[in-house]
Design a protein around this motif. Structure first.
Motif, PDB file in Angstrom:
ATOM      1  N   THR A 115       0.821  -1.203   0.000  1.00  0.00           N
ATOM      2  CA  THR A 115       0.000   0.000   0.000  1.00  0.00           C
ATOM      3  C   THR A 115       0.858   1.257   0.000  1.00  0.00           C
ATOM      4  O   THR A 115       0.579   2.204  -0.741  1.00  0.00           O
ATOM      5  CB  THR A 115      -0.942   0.001   1.228  1.00  0.00           C
ATOM      6  OG1 THR A 115      -1.730  -1.183   1.204  1.00  0.00           O
ATOM      7  CG2 THR A 115      -1.836   1.222   1.230  1.00  0.00           C
ATOM      8  N   SER A 116       1.916   1.272   0.798  1.00  0.00           N
ATOM      9  CA  SER A 116       2.758   2.474   0.895  1.00  0.00           C
ATOM     10  C   SER A 116       3.410   2.814  -0.450  1.00  0.00           C
ATOM     11  O   SER A 116       3.562   3.994  -0.791  1.00  0.00           O
ATOM     12  CB  SER A 116       3.821   2.304   1.978  1.00  0.00           C
ATOM     13  OG  SER A 116       4.666   1.210   1.675  1.00  0.00           O
ATOM     14  N   VAL A 117       3.770   1.798  -1.222  1.00  0.00           N
ATOM     15  CA  VAL A 117       4.378   2.014  -2.537  1.00  0.00           C
ATOM     16  C   VAL A 117       3.328   2.584  -3.502  1.00  0.00           C
ATOM     17  O   VAL A 117       3.605   3.519  -4.260  1.00  0.00           O
ATOM     18  CB  VAL A 117       4.976   0.696  -3.092  1.00  0.00           C
ATOM     19  CG1 VAL A 117       5.459   0.865  -4.522  1.00  0.00           C
ATOM     20  CG2 VAL A 117       6.094   0.203  -2.192  1.00  0.00           C
ATOM     21  N   ILE A 118       2.129   2.043  -3.445  1.00  0.00           N
ATOM     22  CA  ILE A 118       1.037   2.527  -4.295  1.00  0.00           C
ATOM     23  C   ILE A 118       0.737   3.987  -3.976  1.00  0.00           C
ATOM     24  O   ILE A 118       0.649   4.822  -4.881  1.00  0.00           O
ATOM     25  CB  ILE A 118      -0.213   1.649  -4.118  1.00  0.00           C
ATOM     26  CG1 ILE A 118       0.051   0.255  -4.706  1.00  0.00           C
ATOM     27  CG2 ILE A 118      -1.438   2.294  -4.768  1.00  0.00           C
ATOM     28  CD1 ILE A 118      -0.991  -0.784  -4.375  1.00  0.00           C
ATOM     29  N   VAL A 119       0.595   4.303  -2.699  1.00  0.00           N
ATOM     30  CA  VAL A 119       0.286   5.672  -2.282  1.00  0.00           C
ATOM     31  C   VAL A 119       1.388   6.622  -2.752  1.00  0.00           C
ATOM     32  O   VAL A 119       1.101   7.703  -3.290  1.00  0.00           O
ATOM     33  CB  VAL A 119       0.093   5.752  -0.750  1.00  0.00           C
ATOM     34  CG1 VAL A 119       0.041   7.191  -0.282  1.00  0.00           C
ATOM     35  CG2 VAL A 119      -1.168   5.001  -0.339  1.00  0.00           C
ATOM     36  N   LYS A 120       2.632   6.232  -2.588  1.00  0.00           N
ATOM     37  CA  LYS A 120       3.751   7.083  -2.983  1.00  0.00           C
ATOM     38  C   LYS A 120       3.732   7.344  -4.494  1.00  0.00           C
ATOM     39  O   LYS A 120       3.912   8.476  -4.944  1.00  0.00           O
ATOM     40  CB  LYS A 120       5.070   6.423  -2.567  1.00  0.00           C
ATOM     41  CG  LYS A 120       6.279   7.290  -2.729  1.00  0.00           C
ATOM     42  CD  LYS A 120       7.499   6.606  -2.133  1.00  0.00           C
ATOM     43  CE  LYS A 120       8.704   7.514  -2.210  1.00  0.00           C
ATOM     44  NZ  LYS A 120       9.864   6.935  -1.555  1.00  0.00           N
ATOM     45  N   LYS A 121       3.497   6.305  -5.294  1.00  0.00           N
ATOM     46  CA  LYS A 121       3.453   6.460  -6.753  1.00  0.00           C
ATOM     47  C   LYS A 121       2.275   7.322  -7.188  1.00  0.00           C
ATOM     48  O   LYS A 121       2.420   8.177  -8.057  1.00  0.00           O
ATOM     49  CB  LYS A 121       3.369   5.087  -7.442  1.00  0.00           C
ATOM     50  CG  LYS A 121       4.655   4.325  -7.439  1.00  0.00           C
ATOM     51  CD  LYS A 121       4.512   3.040  -8.228  1.00  0.00           C
ATOM     52  CE  LYS A 121       5.824   2.329  -8.372  1.00  0.00           C
ATOM     53  NZ  LYS A 121       5.781   1.300  -9.403  1.00  0.00           N
ATOM     54  N   VAL A 122       1.106   7.073  -6.594  1.00  0.00           N
ATOM     55  CA  VAL A 122      -0.081   7.855  -6.939  1.00  0.00           C
ATOM     56  C   VAL A 122       0.138   9.317  -6.594  1.00  0.00           C
ATOM     57  O   VAL A 122      -0.094  10.211  -7.427  1.00  0.00           O
ATOM     58  CB  VAL A 122      -1.337   7.315  -6.214  1.00  0.00           C
ATOM     59  CG1 VAL A 122      -2.507   8.280  -6.368  1.00  0.00           C
ATOM     60  CG2 VAL A 122      -1.714   5.936  -6.751  1.00  0.00           C
TER      61      VAL A 122
ATOM     62  N   ALA B  14      -0.566   3.510 -17.164  1.00  0.00           N
ATOM     63  CA  ALA B  14       0.857   3.555 -17.522  1.00  0.00           C
ATOM     64  C   ALA B  14       1.753   3.285 -16.316  1.00  0.00           C
ATOM     65  O   ALA B  14       2.764   2.590 -16.425  1.00  0.00           O
ATOM     66  CB  ALA B  14       1.190   4.915 -18.132  1.00  0.00           C
ATOM     67  N   THR B  15       1.370   3.809 -15.174  1.00  0.00           N
ATOM     68  CA  THR B  15       2.189   3.672 -13.965  1.00  0.00           C
ATOM     69  C   THR B  15       2.130   2.265 -13.383  1.00  0.00           C
ATOM     70  O   THR B  15       3.147   1.727 -12.941  1.00  0.00           O
ATOM     71  CB  THR B  15       1.742   4.694 -12.900  1.00  0.00           C
ATOM     72  OG1 THR B  15       1.866   6.013 -13.441  1.00  0.00           O
ATOM     73  CG2 THR B  15       2.598   4.597 -11.642  1.00  0.00           C
TER      74      THR B  15
END
Length: 82
Positions: A4-11, A52-53
Motif C-alpha cells: 500500500t505504501s508504494v502505491i500511495v507514494k506512486k499515486v 501507464a504507472t
C-alpha cells in the motif's frame, strides 16, 4: 504483491507532477474530484496515468464509489494485486 505504501507514494507523485496538486492537499479522506478539480477529460488523463504507472486496466465502473483519495488508493491496490 505491491505494498500500500508504494502505491500511495506512486499515486501521490503523479498527482503532484501531472495534476499540479500541492502535496499538503492530498489528504486520505479529502474528495478526489474536488481536490483535483477533475472534469471528464481529466478523468481520462488520470486513467491513462494509472494504467501507464501500474500496468492495470480501468473502466468507468471501477470509479463507482470512489470519492476520497483513500478510495482511489484502494481501487488501485485491488487492481494491482489481483
Amino acid at each position: 504483491m505491491m505494498e500500500t505504501s508504494v502505491i500511495v507514494k506512486k499515486v501521490d507523485h503523479f498527482l503532484i507532477e501531472e495534476f499540479e496538486v500541492e502535496p499538503e492537499d492530498i489528504v486520505v479522506d479529502a474528495s478526489l474530484k474536488d481536490t483535483l478539480d477533475l472534469d471528464s477529460l481529466d478523468y481520462v488523463d488520470l486513467v491513462v496515468a494509472i494504467e501507464a504507472t501500474f500496468g492495470v486496466k480501468l473502466i468507468g465502473d471501477d470509479f463507482i464509489g470512489v470519492e476520497s483519495f483513500q478510495d482511489f488508493y484502494d481501487l488501485i491496490e485491488r487492481k494491482v494485486n489481483i
